[in-house]
Design a protein around this motif. Structure first.
Motif, PDB file in Angstrom:
ATOM      1  N   THR A 105       0.815  -1.215   0.000  1.00  0.00           N
ATOM      2  CA  THR A 105       0.000   0.000   0.000  1.00  0.00           C
ATOM      3  C   THR A 105       0.850   1.267   0.000  1.00  0.00           C
ATOM      4  O   THR A 105       0.344   2.326  -0.371  1.00  0.00           O
ATOM      5  N   THR A 106       2.125   1.183   0.361  1.00  0.00           N
ATOM      6  CA  THR A 106       2.977   2.382   0.285  1.00  0.00           C
ATOM      7  C   THR A 106       3.186   2.778  -1.183  1.00  0.00           C
ATOM      8  O   THR A 106       3.258   3.959  -1.498  1.00  0.00           O
ATOM      9  N   ARG A 107       3.262   1.795  -2.064  1.00  0.00           N
ATOM     10  CA  ARG A 107       3.357   2.074  -3.500  1.00  0.00           C
ATOM     11  C   ARG A 107       2.070   2.722  -3.989  1.00  0.00           C
ATOM     12  O   ARG A 107       2.092   3.633  -4.804  1.00  0.00           O
ATOM     13  N   TRP A 108       0.943   2.266  -3.455  1.00  0.00           N
ATOM     14  CA  TRP A 108      -0.340   2.860  -3.801  1.00  0.00           C
ATOM     15  C   TRP A 108      -0.396   4.316  -3.357  1.00  0.00           C
ATOM     16  O   TRP A 108      -0.944   5.154  -4.060  1.00  0.00           O
ATOM     17  N   GLU A 109       0.155   4.595  -2.184  1.00  0.00           N
ATOM     18  CA  GLU A 109       0.122   5.969  -1.677  1.00  0.00           C
ATOM     19  C   GLU A 109       0.903   6.908  -2.590  1.00  0.00           C
ATOM     20  O   GLU A 109       0.522   8.066  -2.755  1.00  0.00           O
ATOM     21  N   GLU A 110       1.970   6.420  -3.189  1.00  0.00           N
ATOM     22  CA  GLU A 110       2.715   7.233  -4.160  1.00  0.00           C
ATOM     23  C   GLU A 110       1.838   7.550  -5.366  1.00  0.00           C
ATOM     24  O   GLU A 110       1.826   8.686  -5.850  1.00  0.00           O
ATOM     25  N   ARG A 111       1.101   6.561  -5.842  1.00  0.00           N
ATOM     26  CA  ARG A 111       0.190   6.783  -6.969  1.00  0.00           C
ATOM     27  C   ARG A 111      -0.915   7.762  -6.593  1.00  0.00           C
ATOM     28  O   ARG A 111      -1.308   8.607  -7.407  1.00  0.00           O
ATOM     29  N   LEU A 112      -1.400   7.648  -5.362  1.00  0.00           N
ATOM     30  CA  LEU A 112      -2.454   8.550  -4.901  1.00  0.00           C
ATOM     31  C   LEU A 112      -1.942   9.987  -4.774  1.00  0.00           C
ATOM     32  O   LEU A 112      -2.644  10.935  -5.130  1.00  0.00           O
ATOM     33  N   ARG A 113      -0.712  10.146  -4.281  1.00  0.00           N
ATOM     34  CA  ARG A 113      -0.137  11.491  -4.182  1.00  0.00           C
ATOM     35  C   ARG A 113       0.037  12.116  -5.568  1.00  0.00           C
ATOM     36  O   ARG A 113      -0.206  13.300  -5.763  1.00  0.00           O
ATOM     37  N   ALA A 114       0.466  11.316  -6.522  1.00  0.00           N
ATOM     38  CA  ALA A 114       0.623  11.817  -7.893  1.00  0.00           C
ATOM     39  C   ALA A 114      -0.731  12.227  -8.474  1.00  0.00           C
ATOM     40  O   ALA A 114      -0.846  13.259  -9.144  1.00  0.00           O
ATOM     41  N   GLU A 115      -1.750  11.449  -8.204  1.00  0.00           N
ATOM     42  CA  GLU A 115      -3.093  11.783  -8.696  1.00  0.00           C
ATOM     43  C   GLU A 115      -3.617  13.042  -8.006  1.00  0.00           C
ATOM     44  O   GLU A 115      -4.257  13.880  -8.634  1.00  0.00           O
ATOM     45  N   ARG A 116      -3.341  13.187  -6.710  1.00  0.00           N
ATOM     46  CA  ARG A 116      -3.756  14.407  -5.996  1.00  0.00           C
ATOM     47  C   ARG A 116      -3.071  15.626  -6.602  1.00  0.00           C
ATOM     48  O   ARG A 116      -3.697  16.670  -6.780  1.00  0.00           O
ATOM     49  N   ALA A 117      -1.799  15.516  -6.944  1.00  0.00           N
ATOM     50  CA  ALA A 117      -1.077  16.629  -7.570  1.00  0.00           C
ATOM     51  C   ALA A 117      -1.700  16.972  -8.921  1.00  0.00           C
ATOM     52  O   ALA A 117      -1.846  18.149  -9.269  1.00  0.00           O
ATOM     53  N   ARG A 118      -2.094  15.958  -9.690  1.00  0.00           N
ATOM     54  CA  ARG A 118      -2.741  16.199 -10.973  1.00  0.00           C
ATOM     55  C   ARG A 118      -4.080  16.900 -10.791  1.00  0.00           C
ATOM     56  O   ARG A 118      -4.399  17.861 -11.500  1.00  0.00           O
ATOM     57  N   ILE A 119      -4.866  16.457  -9.813  1.00  0.00           N
ATOM     58  CA  ILE A 119      -6.165  17.069  -9.522  1.00  0.00           C
ATOM     59  C   ILE A 119      -5.973  18.525  -9.097  1.00  0.00           C
ATOM     60  O   ILE A 119      -6.689  19.420  -9.552  1.00  0.00           O
ATOM     61  N   ASP A 120      -5.008  18.770  -8.211  1.00  0.00           N
ATOM     62  CA  ASP A 120      -4.744  20.132  -7.733  1.00  0.00           C
ATOM     63  C   ASP A 120      -4.326  21.054  -8.873  1.00  0.00           C
ATOM     64  O   ASP A 120      -4.751  22.206  -8.937  1.00  0.00           O
ATOM     65  N   ALA A 121      -3.489  20.555  -9.775  1.00  0.00           N
ATOM     66  CA  ALA A 121      -3.053  21.361 -10.919  1.00  0.00           C
ATOM     67  C   ALA A 121      -4.232  21.677 -11.836  1.00  0.00           C
ATOM     68  O   ALA A 121      -4.367  22.806 -12.328  1.00  0.00           O
ATOM     69  N   GLU A 122      -5.086  20.707 -12.038  1.00  0.00           N
ATOM     70  CA  GLU A 122      -6.274  20.904 -12.878  1.00  0.00           C
ATOM     71  C   GLU A 122      -7.207  21.947 -12.264  1.00  0.00           C
ATOM     72  O   GLU A 122      -7.729  22.818 -12.958  1.00  0.00           O
ATOM     73  N   ARG A 123      -7.397  21.873 -10.953  1.00  0.00           N
ATOM     74  CA  ARG A 123      -8.259  22.849 -10.270  1.00  0.00           C
ATOM     75  C   ARG A 123      -7.642  24.244 -10.259  1.00  0.00           C
ATOM     76  O   ARG A 123      -8.351  25.236 -10.389  1.00  0.00           O
ATOM     77  N   ALA A 124      -6.330  24.320 -10.102  1.00  0.00           N
ATOM     78  CA  ALA A 124      -5.660  25.628 -10.125  1.00  0.00           C
ATOM     79  C   ALA A 124      -5.821  26.287 -11.488  1.00  0.00           C
ATOM     80  O   ALA A 124      -6.074  27.493 -11.581  1.00  0.00           O
ATOM     81  N   LEU A 125      -5.702  25.504 -12.542  1.00  0.00           N
ATOM     82  CA  LEU A 125      -5.888  26.031 -13.886  1.00  0.00           C
ATOM     83  C   LEU A 125      -7.322  26.515 -14.080  1.00  0.00           C
ATOM     84  O   LEU A 125      -7.560  27.594 -14.621  1.00  0.00           O
ATOM     85  N   GLU A 126      -8.266  25.726 -13.606  1.00  0.00           N
ATOM     86  CA  GLU A 126      -9.676  26.100 -13.715  1.00  0.00           C
ATOM     87  C   GLU A 126      -9.963  27.389 -12.937  1.00  0.00           C
ATOM     88  O   GLU A 126     -10.678  28.269 -13.422  1.00  0.00           O
TER      89      GLU A 126
END
Length: 144
Positions: A105-126
């Protein structure tokens, strides 16, 4: 990572992430569905901003599912009518509830952090795009 944050990322993010993580759980453990995905209603509680009092706005549709993966139970709840996502969230929750095992699950958490960064960037652009159209009413003059 806390359950609430993990769930928010999986709900707001790319659905293929939740599906791939859930598929990994299905391959690693015997899965038993304790409560089939089903719709229900929940009361929406909000806080009024002026007096800071809470009240119930009304009901909202939600879908929930409960599973057992190996010896761990998981619960998936999502607003709206999405049985597949509720099932996937329940499987992922069960994997995080386990102590050790074949899933890292630590590997999963890395994937989740990357997805959170993508979501945050998308929202900042919006927000940057919509911020240009925002009107500041305090600077407007009023004619009487």
């Amino acid at each position: 990572m806390r359950r609430r944050e993990r769930t928010r990322i999986l709900v707001d993010g790319d659905r293929s992430l939740a599906r791939s993580m859930a598929a990994e759980v299905e391959r690693a453990f015997p899965v038993e569905v304790l409560d089939d995905p089903r719709e229900g209603l929940v009361m929406v509680k909000v806080r009024e901003s002026a007096k800071r009092q809470t009240f119930y706005l009304g009901e909202a549709l939600m879908t929930s599912c409960r599973v057992k993966a190996g010896d761990a139970q998981g619960l998936g709840i999502v607003m709206g009518d999405d049985r597949e996502l509720a099932f996937d969230l329940a499987l992922i929750d069960a994997a995080f509830a386990r102590d050790g095992g074949p899933i890292d699950t630590t590997r999963w958490e890395e994937r989740l952090r990357a997805e959170r960064a993508r979501i945050d960037a998308e929202r900042a652009l919006e927000q940057a795009v919509t911020g240009n159209t925002r009107v500041d009413f305090s600077t407007m003059e009023v004619e009487l």
